[in-house]
Write a protein that holds these residues in place. Structure first.
Motif, short mmCIF file in Angstrom:
data_model
loop_
_atom_site.label_atom_id
_atom_site.label_comp_id
_atom_site.label_asym_id
_atom_site.label_seq_id
_atom_site.Cartn_x
_atom_site.Cartn_y
_atom_site.Cartn_z
N UNK A 796 0.84 -1.19 0.00
CA UNK A 796 0.00 0.00 0.00
C UNK A 796 0.88 1.24 0.00
N UNK A 797 0.54 2.20 -0.85
CA UNK A 797 1.34 3.42 -0.98
C UNK A 797 0.40 4.62 -1.11
N UNK A 798 0.67 5.67 -0.35
CA UNK A 798 -0.08 6.91 -0.48
C UNK A 798 0.68 7.83 -1.43
N UNK A 799 0.02 8.20 -2.54
CA UNK A 799 0.66 8.98 -3.60
C UNK A 799 0.13 10.41 -3.56
N UNK A 800 0.98 11.38 -3.22
CA UNK A 800 0.53 12.78 -3.31
C UNK A 800 0.42 13.18 -4.77
N UNK A 801 -0.65 13.87 -5.13
CA UNK A 801 -0.88 14.26 -6.52
C UNK A 801 -1.02 15.77 -6.58
N UNK A 802 -0.09 16.41 -7.28
CA UNK A 802 -0.16 17.86 -7.48
C UNK A 802 -0.26 18.14 -8.97
N UNK A 803 -0.68 19.33 -9.31
CA UNK A 803 -0.85 19.66 -10.73
C UNK A 803 -2.14 19.11 -11.26
N UNK A 804 -2.23 19.09 -12.58
CA UNK A 804 -3.49 18.67 -13.21
C UNK A 804 -3.69 17.17 -13.10
N UNK A 805 -4.96 16.77 -13.03
CA UNK A 805 -5.34 15.37 -12.86
C UNK A 805 -6.40 15.02 -13.89
N UNK A 806 -6.31 13.82 -14.41
CA UNK A 806 -7.36 13.31 -15.30
C UNK A 806 -7.83 11.97 -14.76
N UNK A 807 -9.13 11.84 -14.58
CA UNK A 807 -9.73 10.58 -14.16
C UNK A 807 -10.67 10.14 -15.28
N UNK A 808 -10.26 9.09 -15.99
CA UNK A 808 -11.07 8.56 -17.09
C UNK A 808 -11.94 7.45 -16.52
N UNK A 809 -13.26 7.71 -16.47
CA UNK A 809 -14.17 6.80 -15.80
C UNK A 809 -15.49 6.76 -16.54
N UNK A 810 -15.92 5.57 -16.89
CA UNK A 810 -17.22 5.36 -17.56
C UNK A 810 -17.34 6.23 -18.81
N UNK A 811 -16.23 6.36 -19.56
CA UNK A 811 -16.27 7.10 -20.82
C UNK A 811 -16.10 8.59 -20.68
N UNK A 812 -16.01 9.11 -19.45
CA UNK A 812 -15.86 10.55 -19.23
C UNK A 812 -14.48 10.84 -18.63
N UNK A 813 -13.95 12.03 -18.95
CA UNK A 813 -12.69 12.47 -18.37
C UNK A 813 -12.97 13.57 -17.37
N UNK A 814 -12.68 13.29 -16.09
CA UNK A 814 -12.93 14.23 -15.01
C UNK A 814 -11.60 14.79 -14.52
N UNK A 815 -11.63 15.88 -13.78
CA UNK A 815 -10.39 16.57 -13.42
C UNK A 815 -10.20 16.70 -11.92
N UNK A 816 -10.79 15.80 -11.15
CA UNK A 816 -10.64 15.87 -9.69
C UNK A 816 -10.40 14.47 -9.14
N UNK A 817 -9.49 14.38 -8.17
CA UNK A 817 -9.22 13.09 -7.53
C UNK A 817 -10.46 12.54 -6.85
N UNK A 818 -11.33 13.42 -6.39
CA UNK A 818 -12.52 12.96 -5.68
C UNK A 818 -13.49 12.23 -6.61
N UNK A 819 -13.18 12.19 -7.91
CA UNK A 819 -13.97 11.38 -8.83
C UNK A 819 -13.71 9.90 -8.63
N UNK A 820 -12.57 9.59 -7.95
CA UNK A 820 -12.26 8.20 -7.63
C UNK A 820 -13.01 7.80 -6.37
N UNK A 821 -13.31 6.51 -6.26
CA UNK A 821 -13.97 5.99 -5.07
C UNK A 821 -13.19 4.79 -4.55
N UNK A 822 -13.27 4.57 -3.24
CA UNK A 822 -12.60 3.43 -2.64
C UNK A 822 -13.13 2.14 -3.28
#
Length: 913
Positions: A796-822
């Motif tokens: 298990x590793x905690x990865x700090x993420x700075x700068x721009x983010x892309x979350x590709x989920x269900x065919x959409x590209x989102x720009x926030x880490x909170x788009x991810x779910x546990x």
């Protein structure tokens, strides 16, 4: 239930039983093989079982959750493997588990094949297992009444997977704790599924949990009907060892009295035993499941060693508290009868010693009793693990040292003014030095800076302070100066030392050359000149040869955009005008670096185009041209495209370059045919190639970056790649290739499955960067970091993420880490714009049908007759597991409920339910 064998005999053999039971983890396989040969009823007809070798099991990696338990039992020679595999995720059948229990109790000597036929009719087992099951009934390990109610309509009693509750009963009974378990039957287990545990099983579960032999599963459940894997059973029995005092021929438990490179000494039952250790010896501690290190083993602590022939195969710290007592005093003298006298405060006391007593100086090195001088402060250490309280060590805490010896420099501390040496006895000792220390080599006075680790020396010590050090051989040195000349055959080097004297040195065959900005530099990249040569630091070996040349300063000057006036091919003299029309004259030679529109530039080829008016960039020292580059292209960012004035302006560095065109230039863009100037925009990074006369634009290539997955490496450095399921190919032989960490690689080091960012100049790859690809499960997430559990190692590793983010989920590209779910399974990479990208895997729940090894794919049950989505390709390193247990694809069975995690319709994870 009362056991029908002698309790005393059992209590002495429980550990053996605990471990011996593990033989069935693979002996079950052996049994299956034997049964298959005899009756054809076995599960596998071709299993070959062998004792675990030193290399152990390829499917139990360092850090695996049950590694400690599996390896301990394996090294004791009780747990066996199957062709180098342990198969930790395979389920155990009831007949295998009974076999384990009999061996766990070390009762194989009571097996009687004549009584095996007396089994109840419903307890059908393979012929191999019959004596074990019959004996288990006699010993009360299994209850005939309980087993008579077992449903055997779908599978035989023996082949029935052993459930967690059933195994718990078997284990507790084999530990002779049946009465204790039954006394707790009326108590709730505290698990959320307590109602699912049988009334007769609750006491066994309670006792197993209280003894730390069993634990619950996710959601505070016991899962009584769930199957037990080989790794889980190994853990159950291994933990049972702590409840017994049984010993084994190849297992020694004692107190550490000696630690040195390659050896541990234990006092076992009053006798010293030596065990050899090496870098592959696994170390563990009693209270941890993860590996420890050799440094966690301390003197006089209680340790268990598993090994034979004097070699330690497994080391476990049982009790980390040193079992010694210490007395400190002033050494008076040695006495007859192996005794010493010391003053402890005002009291005079004597202490005995023997041949096993260690005498140690203040540096921790072995000494003789005669080396201890009167009035030295010493510490007498006596062990407390025996009635004799033998003196295990007499340690000098402070004393006067006067000696001469030979040794090797280990470490020099100029700040603390101390030097560590390894003496002729192999012991490390440390002494102070002062400014009077005399260091010599062949009658030449040296400095402390010339003392390097590994140097052989002779030294003298007086009053615990180093007096002299004589180097027995040359040492590596570093000198600085100006590079004047490299010999014609590149075997010598002449330089001017800082201070002005010229010196010549021999070069080793291939000295290392370090020049900032030049990769894989060679001697030909160095600038030699009596006045303006490279400022270098030379590393000299013990033979005074140059092994390394590092350029620490250069005097060369750049001159860009000059115009050729003339060039004389005989004298190699080039005359140019700078941007201010000021003339300069330079001489070219065989060392001048050349660059013009070819992949293999030569001086003869350059001379043919050094005509009047040609534009050049060059560097020089004095009148010597170090590099000459014919300007045939410009790289920069488009600042203007003037189609009416027919010219293009670029911002290149700090200057604006405007280049005209007469006819529309070719525009080259990767993956776009028929491109034109209209496809370019202000701010685009481009490479503009000039015509033969350097006066007009011939081609504009757009610099782009694209990401691909490598499909295959083909001949002549051509690679086949895919992006969004579209496949293409190109050559990378002229591109700069770098790995995940920025290291230079070759095309042959690219492999299928690599994710790469390719920088194109038009349609030509100029750079290829392998992108780190992390496949993992999201276990926690917030606005600035994400915690991932990686597929490949479970860490298990905690990865700090700075700068721009892309979350590709269900065919959409989102720009926030909170788009991810546990619980999301993701692929984490860097996108072409250096943003962090998470691609969330698609989830499907299916029923397994079969595995196609040839096509590397699996087939699942169709949901309807019209369902065509039942065949899926497997990724190159697909992660197959059930909970924390890693499985193989081949272990999946028809109708298994599985969850698939896919990326681009390729399976990256299979979770068995």
């Amino acid at each position: 239930m009362t056991f029908k064998y002698n309790h005393t005999s059992h209590s002495k053999k429980v550990v053996s039983a605990v471990l011996a039971g593990m033989m069935a983890l693979s002996a079950g396989g052996a049994a299956m093989a034997a049964e298959s040969t005899e009756t054809g009823q076995g599960q596998t007809a071709a299993i070959t079982n062998t004792a675990a070798p030193t290399g152990l099991f390829s499917d139990i990696k360092v850090g695996y959750w049950a590694e400690k338990h599996v390896y301990k039992l394996a090294y004791q020679g009780i747990l066996l493997g199957n062709n180098g595999l342990f198969r930790p995720g395979d389920a155990v059948t009831q007949q295998e588990a009974v076999t384990m229990a009999i061996r766990f109790m070390n009762q194989e000597g009571q097996l009687n094949t004549n009584t095996a036929a007396a089994l109840p009719t419903n307890m059908e087992v393979g012929n191999y297992f019959k004596p074990y099951v019959a004996l288990a009934l006699q010993l009360g390990l299994i209850d005939k009444t309980e087993e008579s109610t077992v449903d055997v309509s779908k599978t035989s009693w023996g082949q029935k997977p052993a459930s967690r509750e059933w195994i718990t009963k078997l284990l507790i009974r084999s530990l002779d704790k049946d009465a204790e378990a039954k006394a707790q039957n009326n108590q709730s287990t505290g698990f959320a599924d307590n109602a699912s545990i049988s009334e007769s099983g609750k006491g066994y579960v309670n006792l197993a949990v209280s003894l730390d032999l069993a634990k619950g599963v996710e959601g505070n459940k016991f899962n009584p009907t769930g199957s037990v894997t080989r790794a889980q059973l190994a853990t159950f029995f291994s933990r049972g060892e702590s409840l017994t005092d049984t010993t084994y021929p190849n297992t020694s438990t004692g107190y550490v009295t000696g630690l040195k490179d390659g050896q541990i000494t234990l006092v076992v039952d009053g006798k010293a035993v030596n065990f050899a250790v090496n870098s592959s010896t696994p170390y563990f501690t009693k209270d941890s499941e993860t590996r420890a290190s050799a440094t966690d083993v301390k003197l006089y602590t209680k340790v268990m060693v598993v090994g034979s022939a004097g070699g330690a195969s497994y080391v476990e710290v049982v009790d980390a508290t040193p079992q010694v007592e210490s007395v400190e005093g002033t050494f008076a003298r040695s006495l007859s009868g192996n005794k010493i006298g010391i003053f402890v405060g005002e009291n005079y006391e004597t202490y005995s010693y023997d041949e096993a007593t260690a005498f140690i100086d203040q540096n921790g090195n072995a000494i003789k009793l005669s080396d201890i001088t009167a009035d030295s402060i010493i510490e007498v250490q006596r062990e407390t693990f025996s009635a004799d309280k033998k003196t295990v060590a007499i340690r000098v805490k402070s004393g006067i040292v006067n000696k001469s010896d030979n040794g090797v420099i280990a470490e020099v501390s100029t700040s603390g003014k101390t030097i560590k040496l390894v003496n002729t006895a192999g012991a490390t000792e440390q002494f102070a030095y002062n400014d009077n220390l005399l260091i010599t080599y062949q009658n030449r006075i040296m400095s402390v800076a010339d003392l390097k680790a590994g140097s052989a020396v002779k030294y003298t010590v007086k009053d615990s302070v180093l007096q002299t050090i004589t180097l027995s051989q040359g040492v590596e040195q570093s000198v600085r100066g100006t590079l004047v000349e490299i010999g014609g055959n590149q075997s010598t080097l002449t330089f001017k030392r800082e201070g002005g004297s010229l010196e010549a040195k021999l070069l080793i065959e291939k000295p290392e050359v370090i020049i900032n900005g030049i990769q894989d530099a060679t001697l030909n990249d160095l600038i030699t000149d009596a006045t303006n040569g490279d400022q270098v630091e030379l590393s000299l070996n013990a033979d005074d040869q140059v092994t390394r040349i590092q350029v620490i300063g250069r005097q060369m000057e750049p001159m860009n955009g000059v115009t050729v006036v003339s060039y004389n091919s005989k004298t190699k003299v080039l005359t140019v005008l700078d941007n201010n029309k000021k003339p300069f004259v330079f001489t070219l030679d065989e060392k001048t670096k050349l660059d013009y529109n070819t992949t293999k530039p030569t001086l003869a080829g350059l001379e043919s185009i050094l005509n009047d008016g040609r534009k050049l960039d060059l560097t020089y020292v004095g009148t010597r041209a170090l590099s000459v580059k014919v300007i045939y292209k410009y790289e920069g960012t488009i600042s203007n495209i003037d189609t009416s004035g027919r010219k293009i302006s670029l911002l290149s560095g700090n200057q604006t370059i405007t280049v005209p065109y007469t006819t529309l230039p070719t525009v080259e863009i990767y993956n776009k045919s028929g491109a034109s100037l209209g496809d370019l925009k202000i701010g685009d990074k481009v490479t503009v190639t000039l015509g033969a006369n350097q006066d007009v634009v011939q081609k504009v290539a757009l610099n782009t970056v694209a990401q691909f997955e490598v499909v295959a490496l083909e001949a002549n450095s051509r690679i086949r790649v895919k992006s969004d399921l579209l496949t293409s190919q190109f050559y990378v032989d002229q591109a700069v290739l770098t790995g995940e960490s920025g290291q230079t690689i070759t095309p042959s080091q690219l492999t299928a499955g690599n994710l790469i960012n390719v920088t194109f100049e038009g349609a030509t790859p100029k750079a290829v960067q392998v992108v780190k690809r992390t496949l993992a499960e999201v276990t926690a997430v917030d606005a600035s970091s994400v915690t991932l559990k990686q597929f490949n190692n479970g860490q298990t590793e905690t990865v700090p993420v700075s700068g721009s983010v892309k979350v590709v989920k269900s065919g959409s590209t989102l720009t926030s880490l909170t788009s991810l779910t546990v619980g999301d399974r993701v692929e984490m990479t860097k996108d072409t714009d250096n943003s962090t990208r998470f691609r969330v895997l698609t989830v499907m729940s299916k029923q397994f049908w079969s595995y196609d090894g040839v096509g590397n794919q699996i087939l699942v049950k169709r949901e309807t007759t019209a369902d065509t989505n039942y065949r899926f390709a497997l990724g190159s390193s697909v992660f197959v597991h059930q909970g924390d247990n890693t499985l193989s694809v081949q272990s999946l069975r028809d109708n298994d409920n599985i969850v698939l995690y896919l990326l681009n319709n390729v399976i990256l994870e299979i979770q068995k339910q």
